[in-house]
Design an enzyme around this catalytic site. Sequence first.
Site, PDB file in Angstrom:
ATOM      1  N   LYS A   1       0.255 -13.331   6.889  1.00  0.00           N
ATOM      2  CA  LYS A   1      -0.799 -12.501   6.327  1.00  0.00           C
ATOM      3  C   LYS A   1      -1.465 -13.339   5.249  1.00  0.00           C
ATOM      4  O   LYS A   1      -0.882 -13.604   4.199  1.00  0.00           O
ATOM      5  CB  LYS A   1      -0.243 -11.204   5.748  1.00  0.00           C
TER       6      LYS A   1
ATOM      7  N   ILE B   1      -4.277  -7.326   8.571  1.00  0.00           N
ATOM      8  CA  ILE B   1      -3.473  -6.242   8.004  1.00  0.00           C
ATOM      9  C   ILE B   1      -4.336  -5.655   6.902  1.00  0.00           C
ATOM     10  O   ILE B   1      -4.540  -6.282   5.856  1.00  0.00           O
ATOM     11  CB  ILE B   1      -2.129  -6.751   7.473  1.00  0.00           C
TER      12      ILE B   1
ATOM     13  N   THR C   1       0.813  -1.207   0.000  1.00  0.00           N
ATOM     14  CA  THR C   1       0.000   0.000   0.000  1.00  0.00           C
ATOM     15  C   THR C   1       0.850   1.261   0.000  1.00  0.00           C
ATOM     16  O   THR C   1       0.393   2.329  -0.412  1.00  0.00           O
ATOM     17  CB  THR C   1      -0.940  -0.012   1.222  1.00  0.00           C
TER      18      THR C   1
ATOM     19  N   TYR D   1       3.846 -13.326   3.925  1.00  0.00           N
ATOM     20  CA  TYR D   1       2.752 -12.712   3.162  1.00  0.00           C
ATOM     21  C   TYR D   1       2.377 -13.678   2.049  1.00  0.00           C
ATOM     22  O   TYR D   1       3.087 -13.821   1.064  1.00  0.00           O
ATOM     23  CB  TYR D   1       3.202 -11.356   2.619  1.00  0.00           C
TER      24      TYR D   1
END
Length: 282
Positions: free
Chosen positions: A154, A197, A44, A126
């Site tokens: 995540k 998250i 992000t 992730y």
Amino acid sequence: MDGVYVPLITPFAADGSPAWDVLEKLAFDLLDAGASGLVALGTTAEPAALSDAERRGVLDVVARVCRERGARLLVGANTPAQLAEVPPDAAAALTLVPPFQRPGEDGVVAHFAALAAAAPVPLVVYHVPYRTGQQLSAAALRRLAAIDGVIGIKYATGAVDADAVALLADPPPGFTVLCGDDVFLSPMLALGAAGGILASAHLETAAFVALADAWRAGDAARARPLGRRLARLSAAAFAQPNPTVIKAALHAAGQIPTPDVRLPLLPAVDGLAPHLYGSLLE
């Protein structure tokens, strides 16, 4: 590692440079609204579009804010060189499953074992197969959880799938499962995820925190309607490439100076920001 973590955007000033004072204020505001921690240099933040100096500047600002608030800091870091720059007091590095190469489950496990052995901080895997091209079974996820120095995941597979159900039905000791697909936060929490998250939590941080708290307390009557509302918000926030819509909404609310993103992203098309801006005023 439970709770809501916000992967911070990088706000840009009118001249295109990072707006450092705005980033600092946004970080403080998110923590004051109840976020357990922040992610610096996650997807992000548009890290691939930042210079080395800008990346260091983002990390310095976010790390300092987390220290001042006593909050947990996660740092996006995928290579040995990036991991070496993670502050030693960070809670963890958020490390992507190797993309594009599709090395297979054995290769992924070996990769994380090598990284964890040399990393200055623990790792949170992730797992986002619709971006990396690499699927991982529940059995492979348990192998990752068994690596010394790998403390969580995540989980962002684009679904509440059978592997998530199997993992959360019998979670490995000391291994945190965080939802990484914002729209699926409520069902993942209901299954036992420890938090998420969530880029969408830039917009209604306190509400996302309240949702996590409600499921943790077993208050389904409160959690279900809140989860449905936040799922609609998240779907709108991700209707165009992230973080374009979130930046448009924050700009409309006067929280960041421009809605600008850097190539290859283009600014969000008008239409969604007013709805999301309204959510900031509720």
